[in-house]
Design a protein around this motif. Structure first.
Motif, PDB file in Angstrom:
ATOM      1  N   HIS A 346       0.818  -1.218   0.000  1.00  0.00           N
ATOM      2  CA  HIS A 346       0.000   0.000   0.000  1.00  0.00           C
ATOM      3  C   HIS A 346       0.851   1.267   0.000  1.00  0.00           C
ATOM      4  O   HIS A 346       0.421   2.303   0.528  1.00  0.00           O
ATOM      5  N   ALA A 347       2.032   1.222  -0.588  1.00  0.00           N
ATOM      6  CA  ALA A 347       2.957   2.352  -0.523  1.00  0.00           C
ATOM      7  C   ALA A 347       2.345   3.635  -1.076  1.00  0.00           C
ATOM      8  O   ALA A 347       2.437   4.707  -0.471  1.00  0.00           O
ATOM      9  N   THR A 348       1.717   3.560  -2.245  1.00  0.00           N
ATOM     10  CA  THR A 348       1.207   4.779  -2.874  1.00  0.00           C
ATOM     11  C   THR A 348       0.076   5.416  -2.069  1.00  0.00           C
ATOM     12  O   THR A 348      -0.025   6.641  -1.990  1.00  0.00           O
ATOM     13  N   VAL A 349      -0.770   4.589  -1.452  1.00  0.00           N
ATOM     14  CA  VAL A 349      -1.854   5.122  -0.619  1.00  0.00           C
ATOM     15  C   VAL A 349      -1.277   5.813   0.613  1.00  0.00           C
ATOM     16  O   VAL A 349      -1.731   6.902   1.008  1.00  0.00           O
ATOM     17  N   ARG A 402       8.624   2.315  -2.545  1.00  0.00           N
ATOM     18  CA  ARG A 402       8.019   2.398  -3.870  1.00  0.00           C
ATOM     19  C   ARG A 402       9.050   2.790  -4.926  1.00  0.00           C
ATOM     20  O   ARG A 402       9.078   2.227  -6.021  1.00  0.00           O
ATOM     21  N   THR A 403       9.910   3.734  -4.613  1.00  0.00           N
ATOM     22  CA  THR A 403      10.882   4.217  -5.589  1.00  0.00           C
ATOM     23  C   THR A 403      11.854   3.127  -6.014  1.00  0.00           C
ATOM     24  O   THR A 403      12.190   2.991  -7.199  1.00  0.00           O
ATOM     25  N   LEU A 404      12.311   2.325  -5.059  1.00  0.00           N
ATOM     26  CA  LEU A 404      13.315   1.297  -5.355  1.00  0.00           C
ATOM     27  C   LEU A 404      12.695  -0.067  -5.643  1.00  0.00           C
ATOM     28  O   LEU A 404      13.421  -1.052  -5.792  1.00  0.00           O
ATOM     29  N   MET A 405      11.382  -0.129  -5.749  1.00  0.00           N
ATOM     30  CA  MET A 405      10.681  -1.400  -5.858  1.00  0.00           C
ATOM     31  C   MET A 405      11.130  -2.222  -7.066  1.00  0.00           C
ATOM     32  O   MET A 405      11.274  -3.439  -6.984  1.00  0.00           O
TER      33      MET A 405
END
Length: 518
Positions: A346-349, A402-405
């Motif tokens: 749920h990183a973006t949320v 999220r950035t390094l996913m």
């Protein structure tokens, strides 16, 4: 092209032990980014520092930090992260001692720049090692704790500086604000030698690329970052600013174009560039870098402007001003720790919620400055910052995750470094713009040699309130723009295929994501 087959710590040590070492060093570098906020006024009165010099003491660290990040990340990825870590920590310790013993303001500026260079060497190795220590959902938990650690460093920095000033006096207090790094670093060094993994095991192609350091690309990138950040670093909001400094941005844009051309040409020749722009083909990485740049344009500048308002405008002592951020630190750390288990899915949320809450907190700070009596302002702002603390608690670890996913493990250091460049660039821009607005509006207010005003002067108070609110509006706009990109990234995430539980792109296996997939 590159696989790290044995970069994990020895089985005799838990990866969390090495993680603790890395997080401790990251806290030190972030502390030195923010704890100087409350010592600027004592520096002016005890060391005779000018406005430009005090600005450089803050921004020179940021500038050097930003210039070093990507080259250091590149060297760590291709050579030896542990060696780079120890080199950076040693230089950071020496520079901290030089800062504590600085006889003049100019000497302190130089020491701070060297300290920033060392921080820029350290941070990429920290991020690369965390990527190596953990895989899958456990990495989300690690980044949650890492975010909590950074939150503590960001928020408790002013508190530490204020306590030193309050207990040791103006001069000895600011010197120990820098000097505290020395004994702490001397404790960390032997632990790093024992607990951190040594040279990464690599295949033959990786060993060949390790000799291909792209020195031209490194030089072009460093010069580009310097020219882009320098005009903002040199912006003080006073009549000492030279308008021609903005021409450096044009030179920076030209060098950026040359750098992009060189890197693509270098890659097309079958060599390994310092920054492979195919990383930006991943929407998660591209959006994450933009969000983190805008977030760090708003968040650290908030603390600096709040400190200037309470310390110089309202006349509150450094120890009181430093304690305003304590609720923020506690809340942000708790939220980051609790949210770590959810960052994978749920990183973006979490990023959207965090930025939204922080934006509401900025509005509350502006209203407090306008309507609350000066004597009660620190306590009211502390309560508002408790609300703000939810923001970084959710944003920092979730956006990092999220950035390094989708980033290949072999590129973890340089990818994390470029994200950090965005942080430092955003930091420089945010501080420059917010303080320029603030200083421009209060420049007509009479001050003592210590940079203070008469808190009983109603005209001065109204001027400082207006300056603070105007600065907050600027930071609100930056935060709102970050929110726009967070919403766009969330929409992108909903279009992506769900990750298999045992084969996510961040699982760290050589079959998950490799350089060839870039």
């Amino acid at each position: 092209m590159m696989s790290e087959t044995s970069s994990a710590p020895s089985r005799a040590h838990s990866p969390w032990a090495g993680f603790t070492v890395c997080a401790s060093v990251a806290i030190l570098t972030i502390l030195d980014l923010v704890k100087v906020n409350v010592i600027l006024t004592p520096l002016q009165s005890t060391l005779g520092a000018t406005t430009t010099q005090t600005q450089l003491i803050v921004a020179g660290y940021v500038l050097a930090f930003g210039i070093t990040l990507v080259p250091a990340g590149r060297l760590g990825d291709q050579w030896n992260r542990k060696a780079m870590f120890l080199l950076g920590l040693t230089l950071f310790t020496v520079a901290s001692l030089a800062s504590a013993l600085a006889p003049t303001a100019d000497a302190l500026v130089v020491a701070r720049i060297i300290q920033g260079l060392a921080a820029g060497v350290l941070m990429p190795q920290v991020l690369g090692m965390i990527q190596t220590f953990f895989q899958g959902r456990q990495r989300g938990q690690a980044f949650g704790i890492f975010g909590a650690s950074i939150g503590f460093g960001t928020a408790f920095g002013p508190t530490i500086g204020g306590l030193f000033i309050g207990t040791l006096g103006p001069e000895l207090g600011w010197r120990w604000t820098f000097g505290m790094n020395v004994p702490l670093a001397l404790i960390i060094v032997p632990l790093a030698i024992r607990l951190l993994p040594g040279r990464q095991a690599r295949d033959r192609s990786a060993r060949d690329s390790a000799r291909d350091l792209d020195l031209v690309g490194v030089s072009l990138l460093a010069a580009t970052v310097l020219l882009v950040m320098l005009p903002f670093v040199l912006t003080t909001g006073t009549d000492q600013d030279v308008p021609a400094r903005w021409l450096l941005l044009l030179a920076g844009a030209v060098l950026a174009a040359v750098f992009i051309w060189w890197e693509r040409r270098y890659r097309d020749r079958g060599r390994s560039p310092v920054l492979d722009f195919r990383l930006f083909s991943y929407p998660s990485y591209r959006n994450g870098v933009i969000i983190t740049s805008l977030w760090f344009a708003a968040m650290p500048a908030t603390f600096l402007v709040m400190t200037l308002y309470n310390q110089q405008g309202l006349g509150h002592p450094a120890v009181v001003v430093g304690m305003i951020t304590i609720p923020y630190a506690i809340i942000s750390a708790i939220i980051a720790w609790l949210s770590g288990r959810y960052t994978f899915s749920h990183a973006t949320v979490l990023v959207i919620i965090g930025i939204s809450v922080f934006l509401v907190g900025l509005v509350a700070l502006a209203l407090i400055a306008r309507f609350v009596e000066p004597a009660h302002t620190p306590w009211a702002m502390a309560a508002s910052l408790a609300l703000c603390g939810v923001g970084p608690g959710l944003v920092m670890s979730a956006n990092q995750m999220r950035t390094l996913m989708h980033v290949p493990l072999a590129s973890a250091g340089v990818a994390g470094s470029f994200q950090q460049v965005g942080q430092r660039l955003g930091n420089a821009i945010g501080i420059a713009v917010a303080t320029t607005v603030f200083y421009a509006l209060v420049s007509s207010v009479p001050r003592t040699s210590g940079g203070l005003v008469d808190p009983n002067d109603p005209v001065a108070l109204e001027t400082y309130r207006t300056a603070f609110d105007a600065s907050m509006v600027v930071l609100m706009l930056m935060c709102a723009l970050a929110l726009v990109f967070a919403v766009l990234d969330h929409r992108q995430r909903r279009r992506e295929a769900p990750f298999p539980k045992e084969a996510s792109p961040i699982a760290g296996s050589s079959s998950a994501t490799t350089n060839s997939e870039l």
